[in-house]
Design an enzyme around this catalytic site. Structure first.
Site, PDB file in Angstrom:
ATOM      1  N   SER A   7       0.863  -1.180   0.000  1.00 23.59           N
ATOM      2  CA  SER A   7       0.000   0.000   0.000  1.00 23.59           C
ATOM      3  C   SER A   7       0.903   1.234   0.000  1.00 23.59           C
ATOM      4  O   SER A   7       1.476   1.595   1.031  1.00 23.59           O
ATOM      5  CB  SER A   7      -0.875  -0.001   1.244  1.00 23.59           C
ATOM      6  OG  SER A   7      -1.607   1.207   1.285  1.00 23.59           O
ATOM      7  N   HIS A  32      -0.791  -1.292  -4.585  1.00 26.35           N
ATOM      8  CA  HIS A  32      -2.095  -0.756  -4.165  1.00 26.35           C
ATOM      9  C   HIS A  32      -1.952   0.744  -3.956  1.00 26.35           C
ATOM     10  O   HIS A  32      -1.126   1.198  -3.149  1.00 26.35           O
ATOM     11  CB  HIS A  32      -2.524  -1.435  -2.866  1.00 26.35           C
ATOM     12  CG  HIS A  32      -3.889  -1.053  -2.391  1.00 26.35           C
ATOM     13  ND1 HIS A  32      -5.045  -1.592  -2.910  1.00 26.35           N
ATOM     14  CD2 HIS A  32      -4.278  -0.165  -1.427  1.00 26.35           C
ATOM     15  CE1 HIS A  32      -6.091  -1.074  -2.279  1.00 26.35           C
ATOM     16  NE2 HIS A  32      -5.651  -0.212  -1.371  1.00 26.35           N
ATOM     17  N   ASP A  34      -3.798   4.056  -2.912  1.00 25.02           N
ATOM     18  CA  ASP A  34      -4.978   4.651  -2.271  1.00 25.02           C
ATOM     19  C   ASP A  34      -5.154   6.095  -2.713  1.00 25.02           C
ATOM     20  O   ASP A  34      -4.225   6.895  -2.602  1.00 25.02           O
ATOM     21  CB  ASP A  34      -4.827   4.604  -0.743  1.00 25.02           C
ATOM     22  CG  ASP A  34      -5.024   3.200  -0.196  1.00 25.02           C
ATOM     23  OD1 ASP A  34      -4.203   2.745   0.607  1.00 25.02           O
ATOM     24  OD2 ASP A  34      -6.016   2.556  -0.594  1.00 25.02           O
ATOM     25  N   MET A  36      -7.637   9.412  -2.081  1.00 26.72           N
ATOM     26  CA  MET A  36      -8.628   9.921  -1.128  1.00 26.72           C
ATOM     27  C   MET A  36      -8.959  11.378  -1.465  1.00 26.72           C
ATOM     28  O   MET A  36      -8.082  12.143  -1.865  1.00 26.72           O
ATOM     29  CB  MET A  36      -8.079   9.833   0.300  1.00 26.72           C
ATOM     30  CG  MET A  36      -7.707   8.415   0.697  1.00 26.72           C
ATOM     31  SD  MET A  36      -7.077   8.327   2.380  1.00 26.72           S
ATOM     32  CE  MET A  36      -6.600   6.601   2.452  1.00 26.72           C
ATOM     33  N   HIS A  65      -7.274   2.260  -5.674  1.00 25.45           N
ATOM     34  CA  HIS A  65      -8.410   2.171  -4.740  1.00 25.45           C
ATOM     35  C   HIS A  65      -8.979   3.576  -4.589  1.00 25.45           C
ATOM     36  O   HIS A  65      -8.406   4.411  -3.879  1.00 25.45           O
ATOM     37  CB  HIS A  65      -7.900   1.612  -3.413  1.00 25.45           C
ATOM     38  CG  HIS A  65      -8.939   1.537  -2.339  1.00 25.45           C
ATOM     39  ND1 HIS A  65      -8.601   1.283  -1.015  1.00 25.45           N
ATOM     40  CD2 HIS A  65     -10.289   1.678  -2.363  1.00 25.45           C
ATOM     41  CE1 HIS A  65      -9.699   1.267  -0.286  1.00 25.45           C
ATOM     42  NE2 HIS A  65     -10.742   1.508  -1.077  1.00 25.45           N
ATOM     43  N   MET A  67     -11.095   6.016  -2.996  1.00 20.18           N
ATOM     44  CA  MET A  67     -11.901   6.352  -1.824  1.00 20.18           C
ATOM     45  C   MET A  67     -12.367   7.800  -2.036  1.00 20.18           C
ATOM     46  O   MET A  67     -11.952   8.740  -1.346  1.00 20.18           O
ATOM     47  CB  MET A  67     -11.071   6.203  -0.537  1.00 20.18           C
ATOM     48  CG  MET A  67     -10.841   4.764  -0.165  1.00 20.18           C
ATOM     49  SD  MET A  67      -9.650   4.526   1.161  1.00 20.18           S
ATOM     50  CE  MET A  67      -8.151   4.409   0.180  1.00 20.18           C
ATOM     51  N   MET A 136     -12.767  -3.743   3.111  1.00 19.27           N
ATOM     52  CA  MET A 136     -12.087  -2.847   4.055  1.00 19.27           C
ATOM     53  C   MET A 136     -12.154  -3.479   5.438  1.00 19.27           C
ATOM     54  O   MET A 136     -13.240  -3.685   5.985  1.00 19.27           O
ATOM     55  CB  MET A 136     -12.758  -1.473   4.069  1.00 19.27           C
ATOM     56  CG  MET A 136     -12.566  -0.650   2.805  1.00 19.27           C
ATOM     57  SD  MET A 136     -10.862  -0.525   2.274  1.00 19.27           S
ATOM     58  CE  MET A 136     -10.126   0.323   3.686  1.00 19.27           C
ATOM     59  N   PHE A 142      -7.010   5.919   6.816  1.00 13.21           N
ATOM     60  CA  PHE A 142      -5.718   6.064   7.475  1.00 13.21           C
ATOM     61  C   PHE A 142      -5.029   4.713   7.652  1.00 13.21           C
ATOM     62  O   PHE A 142      -5.687   3.689   7.865  1.00 13.21           O
ATOM     63  CB  PHE A 142      -5.884   6.722   8.869  1.00 13.21           C
ATOM     64  CG  PHE A 142      -6.488   8.083   8.790  1.00 13.21           C
ATOM     65  CD1 PHE A 142      -7.871   8.240   8.888  1.00 13.21           C
ATOM     66  CD2 PHE A 142      -5.703   9.207   8.574  1.00 13.21           C
ATOM     67  CE1 PHE A 142      -8.456   9.495   8.785  1.00 13.21           C
ATOM     68  CE2 PHE A 142      -6.276  10.466   8.466  1.00 13.21           C
ATOM     69  CZ  PHE A 142      -7.647  10.613   8.568  1.00 13.21           C
ATOM     70  N   GLY A 144      -2.364   2.304   9.895  1.00 15.30           N
ATOM     71  CA  GLY A 144      -2.089   2.181  11.325  1.00 15.30           C
ATOM     72  C   GLY A 144      -3.287   1.925  12.214  1.00 15.30           C
ATOM     73  O   GLY A 144      -3.198   2.029  13.432  1.00 15.30           O
ATOM     74  N   ASP A 174      -7.947  -5.084   2.948  1.00 17.81           N
ATOM     75  CA  ASP A 174      -7.219  -3.825   3.038  1.00 17.81           C
ATOM     76  C   ASP A 174      -7.412  -3.198   4.410  1.00 17.81           C
ATOM     77  O   ASP A 174      -8.470  -2.702   4.747  1.00 17.81           O
ATOM     78  CB  ASP A 174      -7.744  -2.879   1.948  1.00 17.81           C
ATOM     79  CG  ASP A 174      -7.000  -1.567   1.903  1.00 17.81           C
ATOM     80  OD1 ASP A 174      -7.383  -0.687   1.110  1.00 17.81           O
ATOM     81  OD2 ASP A 174      -6.026  -1.401   2.679  1.00 17.81           O
TER      82      ASP A 174
END
Ligand code: DX5
Ligand code: ZN
Length: 224
Positions: A7, A32, A34, A36, A65, A67, A136, A142, A144, A174
């Site tokens: 990611s 991957h 992300d 956003m 991905h 989002m 998901m 986020f 972590g 993910d």
């Protein structure tokens, strides 16, 4: 074989190109990416220009991905940036079936991403235009975060639905995918792991060792 996909939102943006080259050489299966918009999720990450800048440095598939709200309005932007696969959130598009068909019409793989609370019935009538499902396993936005335990059963339920309906759709997971959660997600039917700060991007271990360790660990749970 279980597929491993770093990611890249977890990578050091200051050395993103070098990281991509090293991860490719370390043997990852896909990347991957992300994206956003600060609206569908309360954060911002990679954009099309960042994706375009790393495209020349690997031939491994780019799994984008989205989002973002109304992802159907931005498909060409990300295909032009180098996406080989695009997943959209069922919660973010008015017409999921048409959006998935549009992705396929662009000649790339179509994915449906589901937030943790979204029922799997959303998938019922689009499996024929779906290549992969992104489950998901944390709330999106986020790195972590902690794995949501009820997602184990959700993965199993999706696997059962796919098998019952007779489709060949991959299950990607993910969020907080690491040594504590990999056994459960693989045993319940996942076959694509999005690996971020929980398993790959750890300062104390090299990419090469992290990928080798993951590959060996996954062997214990590979059904095929
Ligand atoms: C959530 C992100 C994260 C990330 C993986 O929106 O998609 O899941 O890729 O990072 P960790 O492994 O820290 O969850
Ligand atoms: Zn993601």
């Amino acid at each position: 074989m279980t597929l491993i996909g770093p990611s890249l939102m977890c990578a050091d943006m200051g050395v993103l190109k070098e990281s991509v080259i090293r991860l490719d050489q370390a043997g990852v299966d896909f990347f991957h990416l992300d994206v956003m918009d600060g609206s569908f999720v309360p954060n911002f990450t990679l954009g099309p220009d960042m994706i375009k800048s790393i495209r020349p440095h690997t031939s491994k598939p780019f799994d984008v991905h989205l989002m973002i709200k109304s992802p159907e309005n931005y498909l060409n932007l990300f295909v032009d940036a180098g996406a080989d696969m695009i997943s959209v959130h069922a919660e973010a598009t008015e017409h999921l079936q048409r959006t998935l068909q549009s992705i396929r019409n662009l000649g790339i793989k179509a994915g449906v991403a589901l937030n943790p609370s979204t029922p799997i019935q959303e998938l019922q009538y689009v499996l024929d235009v779906t290549d992969y499902i992104t489950v998901m396993t944390v709330n999106p936005g986020f790195a972590g975060q902690k794995f949501i335990p009820s997602m184990y059963k959700k993965i199993a339920d999706i696997k059962e639905m796919i098998d019952r309906e007779g489709y060949n759709v991959q299950i990607q997971v993910d969020g907080n995918i690491g040594y504590e959660t990999i056994p459960g997600v693989l045993n319940n039917g996942a076959d694509m792991l999005v690996c971020g700060s929980s398993s790959l991007f750890k300062p104390e271990i090299s990419f090469e060792d992290a990928v080798a360790n993951l590959r060996a660990f996954n062997q214990n749970y590979n059904k095929s």
